[in-house]
Design a protein around this motif. Structure first.
Motif, PDB file in Angstrom:
ATOM      1  N   PRO A  22       0.800  -1.236   0.000  1.00  0.00           N
ATOM      2  CA  PRO A  22       0.000   0.000   0.000  1.00  0.00           C
ATOM      3  C   PRO A  22       0.829   1.280   0.000  1.00  0.00           C
ATOM      4  O   PRO A  22       0.495   2.233  -0.724  1.00  0.00           O
ATOM      5  CB  PRO A  22      -0.830  -0.129   1.281  1.00  0.00           C
ATOM      6  CG  PRO A  22      -0.963  -1.596   1.493  1.00  0.00           C
ATOM      7  CD  PRO A  22       0.346  -2.182   1.035  1.00  0.00           C
ATOM      8  N   SER A  25       2.447   1.831  -3.422  1.00  0.00           N
ATOM      9  CA  SER A  25       1.358   2.007  -4.389  1.00  0.00           C
ATOM     10  C   SER A  25       0.787   3.413  -4.313  1.00  0.00           C
ATOM     11  O   SER A  25       0.597   4.091  -5.334  1.00  0.00           O
ATOM     12  CB  SER A  25       0.253   0.972  -4.140  1.00  0.00           C
ATOM     13  OG  SER A  25       0.672  -0.328  -4.482  1.00  0.00           O
ATOM     14  N   GLN A  26       0.492   3.870  -3.103  1.00  0.00           N
ATOM     15  CA  GLN A  26      -0.083   5.198  -2.935  1.00  0.00           C
ATOM     16  C   GLN A  26       0.903   6.292  -3.333  1.00  0.00           C
ATOM     17  O   GLN A  26       0.525   7.306  -3.912  1.00  0.00           O
ATOM     18  CB  GLN A  26      -0.551   5.378  -1.497  1.00  0.00           C
ATOM     19  CG  GLN A  26      -1.729   4.490  -1.143  1.00  0.00           C
ATOM     20  CD  GLN A  26      -2.093   4.548   0.328  1.00  0.00           C
ATOM     21  OE1 GLN A  26      -1.665   5.448   1.051  1.00  0.00           O
ATOM     22  NE2 GLN A  26      -2.872   3.582   0.788  1.00  0.00           N
ATOM     23  N   ARG A  30      -0.661   8.338  -6.226  1.00  0.00           N
ATOM     24  CA  ARG A  30      -1.182   9.615  -5.747  1.00  0.00           C
ATOM     25  C   ARG A  30      -0.146  10.732  -5.812  1.00  0.00           C
ATOM     26  O   ARG A  30      -0.406  11.797  -6.382  1.00  0.00           O
ATOM     27  CB  ARG A  30      -1.679   9.459  -4.306  1.00  0.00           C
ATOM     28  CG  ARG A  30      -2.884   8.538  -4.168  1.00  0.00           C
ATOM     29  CD  ARG A  30      -3.372   8.510  -2.733  1.00  0.00           C
ATOM     30  NE  ARG A  30      -4.534   7.630  -2.577  1.00  0.00           N
ATOM     31  CZ  ARG A  30      -5.187   7.439  -1.421  1.00  0.00           C
ATOM     32  NH1 ARG A  30      -4.763   8.066  -0.317  1.00  0.00           N
ATOM     33  NH2 ARG A  30      -6.219   6.626  -1.359  1.00  0.00           N
ATOM     34  N   LYS A  59      -5.790   4.299  -6.953  1.00  0.00           N
ATOM     35  CA  LYS A  59      -5.259   5.050  -5.818  1.00  0.00           C
ATOM     36  C   LYS A  59      -4.824   4.155  -4.664  1.00  0.00           C
ATOM     37  O   LYS A  59      -4.094   4.595  -3.783  1.00  0.00           O
ATOM     38  CB  LYS A  59      -6.313   6.045  -5.332  1.00  0.00           C
ATOM     39  CG  LYS A  59      -6.592   7.163  -6.329  1.00  0.00           C
ATOM     40  CD  LYS A  59      -7.593   8.152  -5.779  1.00  0.00           C
ATOM     41  CE  LYS A  59      -7.832   9.286  -6.766  1.00  0.00           C
ATOM     42  NZ  LYS A  59      -8.818  10.279  -6.255  1.00  0.00           N
ATOM     43  N   ARG A  60      -5.250   2.900  -4.673  1.00  0.00           N
ATOM     44  CA  ARG A  60      -4.925   2.011  -3.568  1.00  0.00           C
ATOM     45  C   ARG A  60      -3.899   0.945  -3.922  1.00  0.00           C
ATOM     46  O   ARG A  60      -3.214   0.429  -3.046  1.00  0.00           O
ATOM     47  CB  ARG A  60      -6.204   1.326  -3.053  1.00  0.00           C
ATOM     48  CG  ARG A  60      -7.173   2.281  -2.375  1.00  0.00           C
ATOM     49  CD  ARG A  60      -8.434   1.564  -1.965  1.00  0.00           C
ATOM     50  NE  ARG A  60      -9.145   1.030  -3.141  1.00  0.00           N
ATOM     51  CZ  ARG A  60     -10.269   0.323  -3.076  1.00  0.00           C
ATOM     52  NH1 ARG A  60     -10.797   0.043  -1.904  1.00  0.00           N
ATOM     53  NH2 ARG A  60     -10.851  -0.093  -4.188  1.00  0.00           N
TER      54      ARG A  60
END
Length: 245
Positions: A22, A25-26, A30, A59-60
């Motif tokens: 996470p 990824s974010q 983002r 986004k996740r």
């Protein structure tokens, strides 16, 4: 656009497709606004890094495919283990970050007589994980593919007993000598105190454990400055940083 380098806890192999954790990824989706088709480099701490490409992103979660293995090139031949008295506030984060950039192989946060920070229970574990994340971020930035080991906070005495570097130095402003010798050591232990420095008894204990007292010059350096100056000098003398000689 500069291709980002991202650390993953997952073992990497050419041809693999994997979903990143996470946090990464974010950051990619983002903060960097990356998406399908964008290139990145991954590393898992195994001394290699890998070219990869994003195949799916929201986004996740970001999913990547691993394309090619590239040998890591940023590791010093000199194995430096920094023992540092735990300091307050963001000073410890600064030391971990910059020591990682300077190529240390291991960092041991130490409780000493003048250490004002005393971590207990879960807080100690959380701090260790936080410092490891600081080191990961520094590796992503500076090009290292191997993470330095960030040890659990420990008392000074057992750390001294376990020190096994070919050369060992204790840094303090009462010392008068600079690092000497032409023989190339493979490993070095470096001990630096917290705010207020090491006590005379601690310096004596270090010397009894085979540490050489080391001075960097006539000025008294702050606890977040001293280890970095010493690491740069040691890397220039025996490691992989350019020397002015």
């Amino acid at each position: 656009m500069r291709i980002p380098r991202i650390f993953t806890e997952q073992a990497l192999a050419v041809g693999a497709e994997l979903a990143l954790e996470p946090g990464p990824s974010q950051h990619l989706a983002r903060a960097l606004r990356m998406g399908q088709g964008d290139a990145l480099r991954l590393f898992d701490g195994s001394a290699c890094e890998y070219q990869a490409r994003i195949v799916a992103a929201d986004k996740r979660q970001v999913v990547v495919t691993v394309l090619e293995s590239i040998p890591g090139v940023a590791e010093s031949p000199l194995r430096l283990h920094l023992g540092i008295g735990i300091s307050r506030g963001e000073r410890m984060d600064w030391v971990v970050q910059k020591a990682t950039e300077l190529g240390v192989a291991a960092i041991s946060p130490l409780y000493t007589e003048r250490t004002e920070v005393r971590l207990r229970g879960e807080r100690e574990g959380r701090k260790q994980l936080h410092w490891r994340q600081v080191a990961i971020s520094a590796c992503e930035q500076c090009g290292r593919s191997v993470l330095p080991v960030v040890h659990e906070p420990a008392a000074l005495a057992p750390w001294l007993q376990g020190a096994d570097g070919e050369r060992r130095f204790v840094l303090h402003h009462r010392a008068t000598t600079a690092p000497r010798g032409t023989e190339l050591p493979a490993s070095i232990n470096l001990l630096v105190g917290p705010e207020g420095g090491l006590s005379e008894a601690e310096i004596a204990a270090a010397e009894a454990a085979g540490f050489e007292s080391l001075a960097l010059g006539p000025r008294i350096l702050r606890t977040e400055t001293a280890p970095l100056a010493a690491l740069a000098i040691l890397q220039a003398r025996w490691g992989d940083m350019g020397s002015l000689d």
